[in-house]
Scaffold this active site. Structure first.
Site, PDB file in Angstrom:
ATOM      1  N   GLU A   1      41.419  39.067  38.933  1.00 18.77           N
ATOM      2  CA  GLU A   1      41.224  38.731  37.517  1.00 18.77           C
ATOM      3  C   GLU A   1      41.921  39.739  36.622  1.00 18.77           C
ATOM      4  O   GLU A   1      41.411  40.126  35.570  1.00 18.77           O
ATOM      5  CB  GLU A   1      39.732  38.635  37.193  1.00 18.77           C
ATOM      6  CG  GLU A   1      39.091  37.513  37.994  1.00 18.77           C
ATOM      7  CD  GLU A   1      37.635  37.304  37.640  1.00 18.77           C
ATOM      8  OE1 GLU A   1      37.345  37.323  36.437  1.00 18.77           O
ATOM      9  OE2 GLU A   1      36.814  37.097  38.548  1.00 18.77           O
TER      10      GLU A   1
ATOM     11  N   HIS B   1      33.563  30.092  41.264  1.00 13.40           N
ATOM     12  CA  HIS B   1      32.646  30.402  40.178  1.00 13.40           C
ATOM     13  C   HIS B   1      32.282  31.884  40.188  1.00 13.40           C
ATOM     14  O   HIS B   1      32.488  32.559  41.182  1.00 13.40           O
ATOM     15  CB  HIS B   1      31.387  29.540  40.348  1.00 13.40           C
ATOM     16  CG  HIS B   1      30.541  29.490  39.133  1.00 13.40           C
ATOM     17  ND1 HIS B   1      29.299  30.043  39.085  1.00 13.40           N
ATOM     18  CD2 HIS B   1      30.790  28.971  37.923  1.00 13.40           C
ATOM     19  CE1 HIS B   1      28.798  29.860  37.876  1.00 13.40           C
ATOM     20  NE2 HIS B   1      29.695  29.206  37.156  1.00 13.40           N
TER      21      HIS B   1
HETATM   22  N1  ATP Z   1      28.321  46.565  44.479  1.00 14.78           N
HETATM   23  C1  ATP Z   1      27.483  45.531  44.701  1.00 14.78           C
HETATM   24  N2  ATP Z   1      26.251  45.731  45.183  1.00 14.78           N
HETATM   25  C2  ATP Z   1      25.412  44.708  45.421  1.00 14.78           C
HETATM   26  N3  ATP Z   1      25.725  43.414  45.173  1.00 14.78           N
HETATM   27  C3  ATP Z   1      26.933  43.129  44.683  1.00 14.78           C
HETATM   28  C4  ATP Z   1      27.872  44.188  44.400  1.00 14.78           C
HETATM   29  N4  ATP Z   1      29.000  43.620  43.907  1.00 14.78           N
HETATM   30  C5  ATP Z   1      28.766  42.299  43.866  1.00 14.78           C
HETATM   31  N5  ATP Z   1      27.541  41.993  44.337  1.00 14.78           N
HETATM   32  C6  ATP Z   1      26.975  40.643  44.455  1.00 14.78           C
HETATM   33  O1  ATP Z   1      27.793  39.900  45.321  1.00 14.78           O
HETATM   34  C7  ATP Z   1      27.978  38.587  44.855  1.00 14.78           C
HETATM   35  C8  ATP Z   1      29.439  38.260  44.778  1.00 14.78           C
HETATM   36  O2  ATP Z   1      30.042  39.092  43.840  1.00 14.78           O
HETATM   37  P1  ATP Z   1      31.590  39.145  43.569  1.00 14.78           P
HETATM   38  O3  ATP Z   1      31.825  40.229  42.608  1.00 14.78           O
HETATM   39  O4  ATP Z   1      32.313  39.193  44.851  1.00 14.78           O
HETATM   40  O5  ATP Z   1      31.838  37.737  42.883  1.00 14.78           O
HETATM   41  P2  ATP Z   1      33.124  37.173  42.165  1.00 14.78           P
HETATM   42  O6  ATP Z   1      33.446  35.889  42.802  1.00 14.78           O
HETATM   43  O7  ATP Z   1      34.182  38.206  42.129  1.00 14.78           O
HETATM   44  O8  ATP Z   1      32.567  36.899  40.718  1.00 14.78           O
HETATM   45  P3  ATP Z   1      33.315  37.044  39.319  1.00 14.78           P
HETATM   46  O9  ATP Z   1      34.062  35.794  39.124  1.00 14.78           O
HETATM   47  O10 ATP Z   1      32.188  37.180  38.348  1.00 14.78           O
HETATM   48  O11 ATP Z   1      34.160  38.268  39.374  1.00 14.78           O
HETATM   49  C9  ATP Z   1      27.255  38.499  43.535  1.00 14.78           C
HETATM   50  O12 ATP Z   1      26.039  37.838  43.744  1.00 14.78           O
HETATM   51  C10 ATP Z   1      27.000  39.923  43.142  1.00 14.78           C
HETATM   52  O13 ATP Z   1      25.789  40.038  42.485  1.00 14.78           O
HETATM   53 MG    MG Z   2      35.147  39.375  40.568  1.00 15.10          MG
END
Ligand code: ATP
Ligand code: MG
Lengths: 264, 279
Positions: B166, B40
């Site tokens: 992605e 997710h």
């Molecule tokens: N640069 C950052 N600084 C602080 N928190 C971050 C940063 N990047 C992501 N997060 C937080 O880390 C968590 C995981 O983010 P991540 O981008 O790894 O998720 P994801 O699985 O790639 O989601 P998506 O499918 O939306 O790309 C989220 O809660 C996000 O808010």
């Molecule tokens: Mg992502």
């Protein structure tokens, strides 16, 4: 919109187009200095001949050159008039009572405006025949030695090229946001000035937000591809100094010597 | 199978005062496989990708890429050369003012001689079929083309692993197909290892192996057919099942029995007409 990424560059295959950007940059720089050597008719004619020759050799449509000149034309005319009216030297040519025109004034006016004209023509010739990115690479190599004294030459060049790369992207985005805001009733091109200024804010805010997001993404992508500053970095862009560039320098040298001999 | 990446019990958070984004993640990536990571929004997939090539360092645990530990400062550059990431936004990872410049960017960073660079660039743009666009500026390319250039810029460095974070999510269906086909070809012909982070379970179903993440943890791992058997669990963590599977599940609820899981349209069609034969 395309005009922006390529600057004023007009593609071509002329002698001047094919010159090394470093040669062109140096020439433009030196020309700015030697223009000040001219101080009588014959030296101005010589400079004029050089400038006209350069324009002729570049094979650029005169329209482009005129377009580059247009915004500065008023300044040239004003300079001319100021000198005509304010310099009081030599015999009186015209007396209108409230205004006296002297021969020295007319001469000075012509000289100074010609000087300006030549400067503008030669520098716009540089930008008309060289892509912005080539100019950037040229500046980077010319200033290369300055890295030793701590001048961030590589960073500056990288910044320039990234700016050049993103200008069209950001313009496209501006257009998109403008349309989106227009669809919500914002008016950008009509209405009182105050309203129009106000409507800029909802345009700039999302634009800035997205530009920062882009910058963050780009920095990460650059790091992911192993970027670690200018040190030890090689370049795909190759500048080649050829016979043409040396020829240009010989011509410039001749011009300089003639100016020194002929000036009074 | 040769193990290229080992993630050992990694925990990570972006800031001291923030909650952990990854909790004790362990994972292996094997040579030549296509590994899909699904989860997710915010489950930590992109964060994991950044840890895999040393853009972020683990707070706890280790990330090993071909034996290099991302904690060692000297290893970072080796790791970045071995693991390339294609990011989501085609525009925000295009550094150069032309295709050639962009593909060259990583090579320039590695300090490669110009002659060799030109060779590598030609070779890699051919692999992504962008050889006719070398002098094109980015704003004249489609999203799919830009992503292919990004892939070229990465494979020019001859990495062992390409991560697609992605990378197709901002593309139209044609662009998506373009990019995925390019990657599949590279995997088949060059033996490239691919990690594909995606929301698209239909795409993930095509992978050799699947890792499911939720709230910063790996909650499941295995071949797609096995993982998709737990359809309820996937739906529970907010993932959309592939359409053929949804149809099959809806039909099963209405009392039809299928002999196996159908993950593609073709499989579903086959199952459906054989079903009729039995009846
Ligand atoms: N640069 C950052 N600084 C602080 N928190 C971050 C940063 N990047 C992501 N997060 C937080 O880390 C968590 C995981 O983010 P991540 O981008 O790894 O998720 P994801 O699985 O790639 O989601 P998506 O499918 O939306 O790309 C989220 O809660 C996000 O808010
Ligand atoms: Mg992502």
């Amino acid at each position: 919109m395309q005009n922006i990424i390529i600057g004023q560059y007009v593609p071509g295959q002329s002698f001047i187009h094919k010159l090394d950007p470093r040669a062109k940059l140096l020439t433009a720089f030196l020309f700015v200095i030697i223009v000040f050597l001219a101080n009588n008719w014959i030296t101005y004619v010589l400079l004029g001949a050089f400038t006209l020759l350069a324009i002729f050799v570049s094979k650029l449509p005169l329209r482009y050159i005129y377009n580059g000149l247009k915004p500065i034309l008023l300044v040239i005319i004003l300079t001319f008039l100021l000198h005509v009216f304010l310099t009081k030297e030599g015999p009186l040519l015209l007396d209108l009572g409230f205004l006296e025109v002297y021969e020295g004034g007319v001469e000075q006016g012509i000289f100074i405006s010609l000087r300006l004209l030549f400067l503008i023509l030669i520098t716009s010739l540089l930008t008309l025949t060289t892509t912005p990115i080539d100019i950037t690479v040229g500046i980077e190599t010319l200033l290369g030695p300055m890295k030793k004294i701590g001048l961030p030459v590589h960073e500056f060049a990288l910044m320039m090229s990234i700016a050049l790369r993103f200008i069209p992207t950001l313009l496209e985005e501006t257009e998109k946001i403008m349309k989106a805001q227009s669809a919500r009733g914002a008016q950008f091109s009509s209405g009182p000035i105050k309203e129009r200024l106000k409507s800029i804010v909802p345009l700039l805010v999302p634009l800035f937000v997205s530009a920062f997001k882009r910058a963050e993404d780009l920095a990460m992508a650059m790091e992911a591809r192993g970027y670690r500053g200018g040190e030890g970095r090689t370049s795909i862009r190759l500048l080649k100094w050829s016979g043409k560039d040396t020829t240009l320098f010989i011509i410039l040298l001749l011009l300089c010597v003639s100016l020194l001999l002929l000036r009074s | 199978m040769e193990e290229l990446i080992t993630v050992q019990d990694v925990s990570f958070r972006y800031q001291e005062d923030q909650p952990h984004v990854l909790h004790g993640v362990s994972l292996s990536v094997y040579k030549g496989e296509w590994l899909a990571i699904v989860g997710h929004n915010g489950s930590g997939k992109s964060t994991l990708a950044k840890l895999l090539n040393g853009l972020q360092l683990p707070e706890k645990g280790d990330v090993l890429v071909e034996g290099y530990n991302s904690r060692d400062e000297e290893s970072i550059w080796e790791i970045r050369r071995r693991v390339g990431i294609v990011f989501q936004n085609p525009d925000n990872q295009f550094v150069g003012t032309s295709v050639r410049d962009d593909v060259a960017f990583g090579l320039e960073n590695s300090g490669m001689a110009r002659e060799l660079m030109l060779e590598r660039i030609n070779e890699s743009v051919q692999k992504v079929r962008m050889e006719d666009y070398l002098d094109q500026e980015p704003h004249r390319l489609s999203g799919g083309q830009k992503q292919r250039v990004a892939i070229a810029g990465i494979i020019a460095l001859r990495p062992s692993i390409v991560i697609l974070d992605e990378a197709t999510s901002m593309l139209d269906p044609a662009g998506r197909r373009e990019v995925l086909q390019t990657m599949r070809k590279l995997k088949e012909e060059e033996g490239m290892t691919v990690i594909s982070i995606t929301h698209d379970l239909e795409e993930a179903a095509q992978a050799d192996r699947l890792v499911v993440m939720n709230a910063g943890e790996v909650i499941d791992e295995g071949i797609p057919v096995e993982v998709f058997k737990k359809g309820d669990m996937l739906e529970q963590i907010g993932l959309d099942l592939p359409f053929p599977l949804q149809v099959q599940r809806a039909l099963s609820e209405r009392g039809y029995d299928f002999s196996r899981l159908t993950l593609s349209q073709e499989e579903l069609v086959n199952e459906l007409w054989t079903l009729q034969l039995k009846v």
